[in-house]
Motif scaffolding. Sequence first.
Motif, mmCIF file in Angstrom:
data_model
loop_
_atom_site.group_PDB
_atom_site.id
_atom_site.type_symbol
_atom_site.label_atom_id
_atom_site.label_comp_id
_atom_site.label_asym_id
_atom_site.label_seq_id
_atom_site.Cartn_x
_atom_site.Cartn_y
_atom_site.Cartn_z
ATOM 1 N N HIS A 163 0.838 -1.199 0.000
ATOM 2 C CA HIS A 163 0.000 0.000 0.000
ATOM 3 C C HIS A 163 0.868 1.242 0.000
ATOM 4 O O HIS A 163 0.920 1.992 0.962
ATOM 5 N N ASP A 164 1.584 1.430 -1.103
ATOM 6 C CA ASP A 164 2.429 2.594 -1.261
ATOM 7 C C ASP A 164 1.623 3.639 -2.010
ATOM 8 O O ASP A 164 1.716 3.790 -3.216
ATOM 9 N N ALA A 165 0.762 4.342 -1.290
ATOM 10 C CA ALA A 165 -0.153 5.308 -1.897
ATOM 11 C C ALA A 165 0.372 6.728 -1.698
ATOM 12 O O ALA A 165 1.088 7.002 -0.745
ATOM 13 N N PRO A 166 -0.004 7.651 -2.593
ATOM 14 C CA PRO A 166 0.453 9.037 -2.475
ATOM 15 C C PRO A 166 -0.302 9.822 -1.402
ATOM 16 O O PRO A 166 -0.052 10.980 -1.200
ATOM 17 N N PHE A 167 -1.230 9.184 -0.716
ATOM 18 C CA PHE A 167 -1.998 9.853 0.322
ATOM 19 C C PHE A 167 -1.721 9.175 1.653
ATOM 20 O O PHE A 167 -1.229 8.061 1.707
ATOM 21 N N GLY A 168 -2.023 9.886 2.738
ATOM 22 C CA GLY A 168 -1.821 9.320 4.061
ATOM 23 C C GLY A 168 -2.778 8.171 4.298
ATOM 24 O O GLY A 168 -3.973 8.296 4.072
ATOM 25 N N LEU A 169 -2.255 7.057 4.703
ATOM 26 C CA LEU A 169 -3.093 5.897 4.981
ATOM 27 C C LEU A 169 -3.508 5.922 6.439
ATOM 28 O O LEU A 169 -2.722 6.267 7.316
ATOM 29 N N THR A 170 -4.742 5.575 6.706
ATOM 30 C CA THR A 170 -5.233 5.512 8.074
ATOM 31 C C THR A 170 -5.780 4.127 8.336
ATOM 32 O O THR A 170 -6.159 3.410 7.418
ATOM 33 N N THR A 171 -5.806 3.785 9.588
ATOM 34 C CA THR A 171 -6.379 2.495 9.967
ATOM 35 C C THR A 171 -7.896 2.634 9.991
ATOM 36 O O THR A 171 -8.420 3.751 10.101
ATOM 37 N N PRO A 172 -8.626 1.527 9.919
ATOM 38 C CA PRO A 172 -10.090 1.614 10.026
ATOM 39 C C PRO A 172 -10.524 2.323 11.307
ATOM 40 O O PRO A 172 -11.473 3.105 11.305
ATOM 41 N N GLU A 173 -9.807 2.077 12.410
ATOM 42 C CA GLU A 173 -10.174 2.732 13.676
ATOM 43 C C GLU A 173 -9.995 4.253 13.577
ATOM 44 O O GLU A 173 -10.801 5.021 14.103
ATOM 45 N N GLU A 174 -8.951 4.703 12.883
ATOM 46 C CA GLU A 174 -8.751 6.145 12.719
ATOM 47 C C GLU A 174 -9.844 6.754 11.843
ATOM 48 O O GLU A 174 -10.308 7.862 12.099
ATOM 49 N N VAL A 175 -10.271 6.027 10.817
ATOM 50 C CA VAL A 175 -11.371 6.519 9.980
ATOM 51 C C VAL A 175 -12.621 6.675 10.830
ATOM 52 O O VAL A 175 -13.319 7.694 10.756
ATOM 53 N N ARG A 176 -12.913 5.688 11.659
ATOM 54 C CA ARG A 176 -14.087 5.769 12.530
ATOM 55 C C ARG A 176 -13.958 6.925 13.536
ATOM 56 O O ARG A 176 -14.926 7.617 13.829
#
Length: 154
Positions: free
Chosen positions: A25-38
């Motif tokens: 998951h080498d994405a150009p945006f900050g990745l968050t965990t499902p818990e952080e999204v919630r």
Amino acid sequence: MHESSVGGPLLWPAGEPWASCSQEHDAPFGLTTPEEVRTLRRIRALGVWTDEDHAEVSRINAGHDPSLLPEGPHPLVPVAQLYARDVPDLPFPEGTDLLQVLWCPYELVPVPCVLHPEQVLEYPAAHDLDPGSARRIRRWNQDRGRGNRHAVTW
């Protein structure tokens, strides 16, 4: 888990390993965990934020270094669970009665909710009708006093 739903929970066999994503998951945006999204969703729904809320949102929105993500595979999150009894027009393979859709947590985090599928009848779009049918429908609407005010625009 015994109902059709979006976002979980899912009915899952006790002896079966949970589905996972092993992709990088080498994405150009900050990745968050499902818990952080919630957490972001919960805080954004508040009318007034505390200093702690502001700090938490800033921390999450600062993005993450993809190299800091835990080593894969990453457990998938439930997106949808559909029982054949709830969607009778959805073709299921013979001998099956359950469709489960799971997704990588770094791509999508659905909001859990119960699903009540409803069968609807779809009519063709105006541009798909032959001119004679379109005229008859327009005339029918006009005869009922609807004119074009409530009718589909042709």
